[in-house]
Design an enzyme around this catalytic site. Sequence first.
Site, PDB file in Angstrom:
ATOM      1  N   VAL A  13       0.856  -1.173   0.000  1.00 29.04           N
ATOM      2  CA  VAL A  13       0.000   0.000   0.000  1.00 29.04           C
ATOM      3  C   VAL A  13       0.896   1.227   0.000  1.00 29.04           C
ATOM      4  O   VAL A  13       1.923   1.253   0.672  1.00 29.04           O
ATOM      5  CB  VAL A  13      -0.906   0.003   1.249  1.00 29.04           C
ATOM      6  CG1 VAL A  13      -1.671   1.306   1.363  1.00 29.04           C
ATOM      7  CG2 VAL A  13      -1.862  -1.175   1.208  1.00 29.04           C
ATOM      8  N   CYS A  14       0.504   2.217  -0.746  1.00 33.49           N
ATOM      9  CA  CYS A  14       1.240   3.477  -0.804  1.00 33.49           C
ATOM     10  C   CYS A  14       1.402   4.005   0.618  1.00 33.49           C
ATOM     11  O   CYS A  14       0.432   4.400   1.257  1.00 33.49           O
ATOM     12  CB  CYS A  14       0.467   4.482  -1.666  1.00 33.49           C
ATOM     13  SG  CYS A  14       1.356   5.998  -1.964  1.00 33.49           S
TER      14      CYS A  14
END
Length: 184
Positions: A84-85
């Site tokens: 996930v960013c």
Amino acid sequence: MSSPSKRREMDVMKLMMSDYNVETINDGLNEFNVEFHGPKESLYEGGFWKIRVELPDAYPYKSPSIGFMNKIFHPNVDELSGSVCLDVINQSWSPMFDLLNVFEVFLPQLLLYPNPSDPLNGDAASLMMKDRKLYDQKVKEYCERYAKKEHITNTTPDEESDDENISDEESNSSDDDIAGHADP
């Protein structure tokens, strides 16, 4: 204030006692998997994902590492690794948050409000900006192909144990064959 290890235990136990299915790895509290459902009224509604959570030694002062184990088509999630960013979580992370915030606030917001201007998946970001209908269709296709209940129950650890059983059976049968040939 309680120690980071007590806080870790408390947060993991709170997550386990919630509606989330939590599976610890190596019976520890540093790494575990959580079953996550796509948020209602989103393109991801009806999807099931297994999320890998790794808690750093400095948790809760440092944010957890979060990754999707089955595929998801989203601009801010790396398609290959499932990462996930981190900007999404790190920009707003505070020791005041706990693991429930990750699953009840951060991940649902990530799926409801993708940010194509800060992508980890360039293809998803580009498609989202150029052709929203085609992007929406591809998200739904990914949910159908990779985000069903059976996809999260058939992940790598189970497949490896099945392979080990097959190879054990094959080696046992070959041992029996050799023993059978030696005894005319």
